[in-house]
Design a protein around this motif. Structure first.
Motif, mmCIF file in Angstrom:
data_model
loop_
_atom_site.group_PDB
_atom_site.id
_atom_site.type_symbol
_atom_site.label_atom_id
_atom_site.label_comp_id
_atom_site.label_asym_id
_atom_site.label_seq_id
_atom_site.Cartn_x
_atom_site.Cartn_y
_atom_site.Cartn_z
ATOM 1 N N ILE A 173 -30.794 12.273 26.783
ATOM 2 C CA ILE A 173 -31.388 11.218 27.530
ATOM 3 C C ILE A 173 -30.495 10.172 27.444
ATOM 4 O O ILE A 173 -30.417 9.258 28.630
ATOM 5 N N VAL A 174 -29.724 9.763 26.533
ATOM 6 C CA VAL A 174 -28.671 8.886 26.705
ATOM 7 C C VAL A 174 -27.753 9.234 27.764
ATOM 8 O O VAL A 174 -27.399 8.324 28.544
ATOM 9 N N CYS A 210 -21.300 6.056 23.887
ATOM 10 C CA CYS A 210 -21.059 5.916 25.247
ATOM 11 C C CYS A 210 -20.831 4.468 25.730
ATOM 12 O O CYS A 210 -20.171 4.251 26.785
ATOM 13 N N PHE A 211 -21.134 3.581 25.029
ATOM 14 C CA PHE A 211 -20.970 2.063 25.572
ATOM 15 C C PHE A 211 -19.602 1.546 24.997
ATOM 16 O O PHE A 211 -19.116 0.891 26.059
ATOM 17 N N VAL A 229 -35.860 3.384 24.785
ATOM 18 C CA VAL A 229 -36.216 4.289 23.663
ATOM 19 C C VAL A 229 -35.579 5.670 23.814
ATOM 20 O O VAL A 229 -35.806 6.321 25.166
ATOM 21 N N PHE A 230 -34.680 6.166 23.013
ATOM 22 C CA PHE A 230 -33.904 7.445 23.521
ATOM 23 C C PHE A 230 -34.414 8.172 22.359
ATOM 24 O O PHE A 230 -34.134 7.990 20.909
ATOM 25 N N ILE A 280 -28.050 10.034 17.523
ATOM 26 C CA ILE A 280 -28.256 9.438 18.566
ATOM 27 C C ILE A 280 -27.811 7.874 18.857
ATOM 28 O O ILE A 280 -27.135 7.545 19.819
ATOM 29 N N LYS A 281 -27.752 7.249 17.843
ATOM 30 C CA LYS A 281 -27.225 5.885 17.868
ATOM 31 C C LYS A 281 -25.741 5.881 17.842
ATOM 32 O O LYS A 281 -25.081 5.134 18.567
ATOM 33 N N GLU A 282 -24.997 6.874 17.189
ATOM 34 C CA GLU A 282 -23.624 6.981 17.104
ATOM 35 C C GLU A 282 -23.175 7.350 18.741
ATOM 36 O O GLU A 282 -22.141 6.928 18.916
#
Length: 193
Positions: free
Chosen positions: A129-130, A165-166, A123-124, A158-160
């Motif tokens: 935190i990411v 990052c991935f 959970v972010f 935050i999703k974007e």
């Protein structure tokens, strides 16, 4: 003890912050006379943009004095927009977000959880935190690790950021859910399929 002045409106980015404010030690009486706003009619998107739209829609912001309570950084977009609208903005930093390095023992626990679990849910609630997630889990970067991972975030930004990052480590098949930044919504997102 300081108490909230009844002639001042409080505004929050979302309902969790509004609730924390209403039950804080600064509200000692006349709770029903205190006006607190948060963007609940803008599709449940709790962010600076929605809060600004709410304020601009309901109030003349020209020459209003606004206190922005935030971390050492953050809410810059909101502060800039308030100033552009003619507000006098004061900033009160009350916390510091910083990246923490996990101890070897903590990383060992994470490794054990992954080896024993079919799925791990992260959970972010912020981009910070990411960033800490990627800083701490560098040596776990492999497909099997992330294939067992699901992610819950409280905002599309935050999703974007998580997706970018991935992509930076060459992984793009992610299971990400977005939910409201309130406990009930996060709990539901964790327990629902």
């Amino acid at each position: 003890m300081s108490i909230w002045p009844l002639n001042s409106i409080a505004a929050a980015v979302g309902p969790a912050t509004a609730k924390a404010f209403m039950y804080s030690r600064y509200i000692v009486s006349d709770i029903d006379k205190i006006q607190i706003l948060f963007p609940n009619e803008f599709g449940n998107i709790y962010d600076s943009e929605s809060l600004f739209a709410l304020l601009k829609h309901n109030y003349s912001l020209l020459r209003k004095r606004i206190l922005v309570v935030r971390g050492i950084s953050g809410r810059n977009w909101l502060i800039d927009k308030l100033k552009e609208s003619g507000c006098f903005v004061d900033i009160c930093p009350i916390y510091l977000r910083k990246k923490e390095l996990l101890l070897r023992s903590q990383l060992s626990i994470i490794s054990k959880i992954y080896s024993e679990s079919k799925e791990v849910i992260w959970v972010f609630t912020s981009n910070e935190i990411v960033s800490s997630f990627f800083l701490n889990l560098k040596h776990f970067y492999k497909n099997e690790f992330f294939e067992k991972s699901s992610f819950i975030v409280i905002h599309y930004k935050i999703k974007e950021f998580l997706e970018s990052c991935f992509l930076g480590i060459g992984f793009k098949d992610l299971n990400i859910k977005i939910c409201d930044p309130v406990e009930e919504s996060i709990s539901f997102a964790i327990t629902s399929d």
